[in-house]
Design an enzyme around this catalytic site. Structure first.
Site, PDB file in Angstrom:
ATOM      1  N   ASP A   1     -12.918  27.705  -1.922  1.00  0.00           N
ATOM      2  CA  ASP A   1     -12.972  26.246  -2.057  1.00  0.00           C
ATOM      3  C   ASP A   1     -11.925  25.750  -3.060  1.00  0.00           C
ATOM      4  O   ASP A   1     -11.307  24.704  -2.862  1.00  0.00           O
ATOM      5  CB  ASP A   1     -14.362  25.809  -2.517  1.00  0.00           C
ATOM      6  CG  ASP A   1     -15.410  25.955  -1.426  1.00  0.00           C
ATOM      7  OD1 ASP A   1     -15.026  26.189  -0.262  1.00  0.00           O
ATOM      8  OD2 ASP A   1     -16.610  25.835  -1.740  1.00  0.00           O
TER       9      ASP A   1
ATOM     10  N   ASP B   1      -1.721  25.712   8.160  1.00  0.00           N
ATOM     11  CA  ASP B   1      -2.802  26.689   8.069  1.00  0.00           C
ATOM     12  C   ASP B   1      -2.522  27.632   6.899  1.00  0.00           C
ATOM     13  O   ASP B   1      -1.432  28.205   6.794  1.00  0.00           O
ATOM     14  CB  ASP B   1      -2.910  27.483   9.370  1.00  0.00           C
ATOM     15  CG  ASP B   1      -4.222  28.255   9.458  1.00  0.00           C
ATOM     16  OD1 ASP B   1      -5.199  27.677   9.955  1.00  0.00           O
ATOM     17  OD2 ASP B   1      -4.249  29.416   9.014  1.00  0.00           O
TER      18      ASP B   1
ATOM     19  N   GLU C   1      -9.578  26.118   7.008  1.00  0.00           N
ATOM     20  CA  GLU C   1      -8.353  26.219   6.213  1.00  0.00           C
ATOM     21  C   GLU C   1      -7.176  25.570   6.929  1.00  0.00           C
ATOM     22  O   GLU C   1      -6.026  25.836   6.611  1.00  0.00           O
ATOM     23  CB  GLU C   1      -8.028  27.689   5.897  1.00  0.00           C
ATOM     24  CG  GLU C   1      -7.592  28.526   7.076  1.00  0.00           C
ATOM     25  CD  GLU C   1      -8.750  29.149   7.851  1.00  0.00           C
ATOM     26  OE1 GLU C   1      -8.496  30.107   8.583  1.00  0.00           O
ATOM     27  OE2 GLU C   1      -9.896  28.683   7.715  1.00  0.00           O
TER      28      GLU C   1
ATOM     29  N   ASN D   1     -11.464  34.609   0.785  1.00  0.00           N
ATOM     30  CA  ASN D   1     -12.926  34.515   0.705  1.00  0.00           C
ATOM     31  C   ASN D   1     -13.556  35.885   0.523  1.00  0.00           C
ATOM     32  O   ASN D   1     -14.484  36.064  -0.278  1.00  0.00           O
ATOM     33  CB  ASN D   1     -13.481  33.846   1.965  1.00  0.00           C
ATOM     34  CG  ASN D   1     -13.393  32.336   1.916  1.00  0.00           C
ATOM     35  OD1 ASN D   1     -13.402  31.734   0.851  1.00  0.00           O
ATOM     36  ND2 ASN D   1     -13.298  31.714   3.078  1.00  0.00           N
TER      37      ASN D   1
END
Length: 240
Positions: A130, A113, A156, A121
């Site tokens: 991305d 993770d 993620e 973000n």
């Protein structure tokens, strides 16, 4: 060629009512085309020997290309090109079945993770997020063997199946990947975005009733890594 001849002979011998076979042929330019060959014996002698056969040959290369694209869409994560969640679970299921047939093998499941990904973000935008995900997927592929199965199972969150691998070898790989990610920030629009990853891993065992048992242990190990400060690797055994 063997597949083609088997079908053709089966029809000529009368074991198949008609001949139909998909196969490849090499072109004059050295490339390959997919062909659908169909045929039917329309005349035999009194002893059943085939005397005349008619049929068609059709170029189905475009159809085969579209079928391959559909297969990839069904099994591949669009952003990273890794196995999607469903396909990854299928591969773990296959590996578990192999372990139950032959207990001499070992396999390890990893869950990974990206740390503080929401902040990426929120701070840099979703396009940067991305880019971080694609960057991590590339680093992960570079650390893995051809036989290993990397996947993206969430936003993620990633996963890896390591066939024929013991815990020590898996730990070594996980630590190498963790260090490489920490040392390789992502460059987006002249900005460097630092990235770290938390990793949980566990052995896939014959005692696991399903892939979910091992994945649950790996998930618990992952959350232990996060609780203990992130950017670290944790192991959870079947007895923990």
């Amino acid at each position: 060629l063997e597949h083609l001849n088997e079908h053709l002979c089966s029809h000529l011998d009368g074991r198949l009512s008609h001949f139909a076979c998909e196969h490849r042929v090499r072109t004059d330019q050295g490339g390959w085309k997919w062909i659908l060959s169909r045929g039917l014996v329309v005349r035999r002698d009194p002893h059943g020997k085939p005397l005349r056969m008619v049929g068609t040959i059709t170029d189905i290369s475009e159809r085969k290309r579209m079928e391959q694209e559909l297969r990839e869409m069904a099994t591949t994560d669009y952003l990273t090109g890794l196995a999607n969640r469903r396909h990854f679970l299928e591969r773990v299921t296959e590996e578990l079945a192999r372990l139950k047939r032959d207990g001499g093998h070992q396999a390890v499941v990893l869950l990974l993770d990206l740390d503080y990904f929401k902040a990426v973000n929120d701070t840099y935008g979703h396009s940067a997020g991305d880019a971080v995900i694609r960057h991590f997927a590339r680093l992960m592929r570079d650390c893995l063997r051809r036989m290993d199965v990397p996947g993206r199972v969430g936003g993620e969150e990633f996963s890896v199946l390591l066939p024929d691998t013991d815990i020590d070898a898996a730990l070594h790989l996980a630590e190498r990947l963790r260090a490489r990610v920490a040392e390789a920030p992502v460059q987006v629009d002249h900005q460097q975005i630092p990235v770290t990853v938390s990793i949980g891993l566990t052995l896939l065992t014959q005692a696991d009733a399903s892939p979910y048992a091992a994945l649950q242990r790996a998930d618990l190990a992952l959350y232990r890594a996060k609780d203990r400060g992130r950017n670290r690797v944790e192991v959870l055994s079947a007895g923990d």
